[in-house]
Scaffold this motif. Structure first.
Motif, mmCIF file in Angstrom:
data_model
loop_
_atom_site.group_PDB
_atom_site.id
_atom_site.type_symbol
_atom_site.label_atom_id
_atom_site.label_comp_id
_atom_site.label_asym_id
_atom_site.label_seq_id
_atom_site.Cartn_x
_atom_site.Cartn_y
_atom_site.Cartn_z
ATOM 1 N N VAL A 9 0.844 -1.206 0.000
ATOM 2 C CA VAL A 9 0.000 0.000 0.000
ATOM 3 C C VAL A 9 0.874 1.249 0.000
ATOM 4 O O VAL A 9 0.639 2.192 -0.776
ATOM 5 N N ILE A 10 1.902 1.262 0.835
ATOM 6 C CA ILE A 10 2.782 2.436 0.903
ATOM 7 C C ILE A 10 3.502 2.642 -0.422
ATOM 8 O O ILE A 10 3.614 3.774 -0.906
ATOM 9 N N ALA A 11 3.970 1.573 -1.052
ATOM 10 C CA ALA A 11 4.669 1.703 -2.338
ATOM 11 C C ALA A 11 3.743 2.249 -3.421
ATOM 12 O O ALA A 11 4.138 3.124 -4.210
ATOM 13 N N ILE A 12 2.500 1.756 -3.463
ATOM 14 C CA ILE A 12 1.539 2.207 -4.481
ATOM 15 C C ILE A 12 1.247 3.694 -4.325
ATOM 16 O O ILE A 12 1.129 4.427 -5.311
ATOM 17 N N VAL A 13 1.149 4.169 -3.092
ATOM 18 C CA VAL A 13 0.866 5.586 -2.851
ATOM 19 C C VAL A 13 2.136 6.425 -3.010
ATOM 20 O O VAL A 13 2.099 7.548 -3.517
ATOM 21 N N ASN A 14 3.280 5.873 -2.599
ATOM 22 C CA ASN A 14 4.537 6.621 -2.616
ATOM 23 C C ASN A 14 4.964 7.007 -4.026
ATOM 24 O O ASN A 14 5.398 8.144 -4.256
ATOM 25 N N LEU A 15 4.850 6.091 -4.960
ATOM 26 C CA LEU A 15 5.384 6.323 -6.313
ATOM 27 C C LEU A 15 4.824 7.591 -6.966
ATOM 28 O O LEU A 15 5.597 8.473 -7.345
ATOM 29 N N PRO A 16 3.508 7.749 -7.087
ATOM 30 C CA PRO A 16 3.017 8.991 -7.714
ATOM 31 C C PRO A 16 3.231 10.216 -6.826
ATOM 32 O O PRO A 16 3.393 11.330 -7.333
ATOM 33 N N SER A 17 3.248 10.014 -5.507
ATOM 34 C CA SER A 17 3.414 11.153 -4.599
ATOM 35 C C SER A 17 4.794 11.784 -4.731
ATOM 36 O O SER A 17 4.928 13.011 -4.749
ATOM 37 N N VAL A 18 5.825 10.954 -4.822
ATOM 38 C CA VAL A 18 7.172 11.520 -4.973
ATOM 39 C C VAL A 18 7.411 12.010 -6.396
ATOM 40 O O VAL A 18 8.163 12.967 -6.607
ATOM 41 N N ALA A 19 6.748 11.380 -7.373
ATOM 42 C CA ALA A 19 6.909 11.802 -8.769
ATOM 43 C C ALA A 19 6.441 13.241 -8.964
ATOM 44 O O ALA A 19 6.962 13.961 -9.827
ATOM 45 N N VAL A 20 5.475 13.668 -8.154
ATOM 46 C CA VAL A 20 4.975 15.036 -8.234
ATOM 47 C C VAL A 20 6.111 16.037 -8.042
ATOM 48 O O VAL A 20 6.164 17.074 -8.707
ATOM 49 N N TRP A 21 7.052 15.725 -7.157
ATOM 50 C CA TRP A 21 8.167 16.638 -6.894
ATOM 51 C C TRP A 21 9.057 16.796 -8.124
ATOM 52 O O TRP A 21 9.518 17.899 -8.421
ATOM 53 N N ALA A 22 9.312 15.709 -8.831
ATOM 54 C CA ALA A 22 10.086 15.814 -10.080
ATOM 55 C C ALA A 22 9.302 16.619 -11.106
ATOM 56 O O ALA A 22 9.880 17.403 -11.871
ATOM 57 N N GLY A 23 7.972 16.445 -11.120
ATOM 58 C CA GLY A 23 7.125 17.229 -12.013
ATOM 59 C C GLY A 23 7.180 18.714 -11.702
ATOM 60 O O GLY A 23 7.243 19.550 -12.617
ATOM 61 N N PHE A 24 7.181 19.061 -10.411
ATOM 62 C CA PHE A 24 7.330 20.470 -10.021
ATOM 63 C C PHE A 24 8.656 21.022 -10.542
ATOM 64 O O PHE A 24 8.731 22.142 -11.050
ATOM 65 N N GLY A 25 9.700 20.223 -10.383
ATOM 66 C CA GLY A 25 11.011 20.646 -10.880
ATOM 67 C C GLY A 25 10.995 20.867 -12.378
ATOM 68 O O GLY A 25 11.552 21.852 -12.885
ATOM 69 N N MET A 26 10.339 19.967 -13.100
ATOM 70 C CA MET A 26 10.235 20.091 -14.549
ATOM 71 C C MET A 26 9.492 21.379 -14.918
ATOM 72 O O MET A 26 9.867 22.074 -15.868
ATOM 73 N N ALA A 27 8.455 21.701 -14.157
ATOM 74 C CA ALA A 27 7.681 22.917 -14.425
ATOM 75 C C ALA A 27 8.537 24.175 -14.217
ATOM 76 O O ALA A 27 8.320 25.194 -14.881
ATOM 77 N N LEU A 28 9.520 24.101 -13.320
ATOM 78 C CA LEU A 28 10.394 25.249 -13.054
ATOM 79 C C LEU A 28 11.528 25.378 -14.070
ATOM 80 O O LEU A 28 12.239 26.378 -14.089
ATOM 81 N N ARG A 29 11.691 24.370 -14.889
ATOM 82 C CA ARG A 29 12.849 24.286 -15.784
ATOM 83 C C ARG A 29 12.996 25.515 -16.685
ATOM 84 O O ARG A 29 14.095 26.055 -16.825
ATOM 85 N N THR A 30 11.913 25.960 -17.291
ATOM 86 C CA THR A 30 11.986 27.119 -18.188
ATOM 87 C C THR A 30 12.375 28.375 -17.426
ATOM 88 O O THR A 30 13.238 29.140 -17.863
ATOM 89 N N PHE A 31 11.750 28.568 -16.267
ATOM 90 C CA PHE A 31 12.057 29.747 -15.453
ATOM 91 C C PHE A 31 13.524 29.757 -15.036
ATOM 92 O O PHE A 31 14.148 30.809 -14.914
#
Length: 198
Positions: free
Chosen positions: A149-171
């Motif tokens: 259960v923790i692994a299933i929830v953890n994977l997309p939750s931590v991926a969000v942080w990489a997505g935030f970083g990607m969104a900042l890339r242009t700036f």
């Protein structure tokens, strides 16, 4: 395991996984510097590494650490030293990387997974989850279920942080902005050590 217990574990995992911590600050930085796709091995490494810590704690390592405090102290020292090294590496990054040099690449799957073994937040999460949710009646099954259960929830939750970083890339294509972003991320990573000092 009841439906309510599974929901409680999922909520526990979500809050712990999506909240700021060493791995998430590294994912934010990696997403910014290297993009989401190059950060994927690091994302998977975090989830697999955390799962291995959960299994180890659930199957007895947590009890051994409580019984032998020097082992816990050794983990704290090793984790702190590695965290400081990673913070320095992040703070010294100066450009959005396109090459594959050792100094300018995201953490690999294995590095990211191994880091969870010295990540204080991962240990706190594992010890808390197993103490709160593992069942005495069926310990083996409950440890596996908690980890899943923790692994299933953890994977997309931590991926969000990489997505935030990607969104900042242009700036952050401006070298001065990126320099200060990386310095701040390095300092925030060091700040995650403060709870260990108290």
């Amino acid at each position: 395991m009841t439906y309510q217990t599974i929901l409680a574990i999922a909520l526990f995992s979500f809050v712990g996984s999506v909240s700021p911590g060493p791995s998430n600050f590294m994912l934010l930085t990696s997403g910014t510097n290297f993009g989401f796709w190059r950060t994927l091995p690091q994302i998977f490494g975090i989830t697999i590494g955390l799962s291995s810590v959960l299994l180890a704690v659930g199957f007895g390592l947590g009890s051994a650490i409580h019984a032998y405090p020097p082992v816990g102290l050794l983990l704290k020292i090793a984790g702190s030293a590695y965290l400081l090294y990673l913070a320095w590496r992040i703070a010294m990054s100066r450009a959005v990387a396109s090459g594959e040099t050792a100094a300018s690449r995201p953490l690999t799957f294995l590095e990211s997974a191994a880091f969870q073994w010295v990540n204080p937040k991962a240990w706190v999460a594992a010890l808390t989850a197993m103490a709160a949710y593992a069942s005495d009646e069926s310990p083996f099954v409950s440890v596996l279920a908690i980890t899943l259960v923790i692994a299933i929830v953890n994977l997309p939750s931590v991926a969000v942080w990489a997505g935030f970083g990607m969104a900042l890339r242009t700036f952050l294509t401006d070298p001065m902005r990126l320099k200060w972003f990386n310095i701040v991320m390095g300092l925030l990573l060091v700040a995650t050590l403060l709870p260990l000092m108290m």
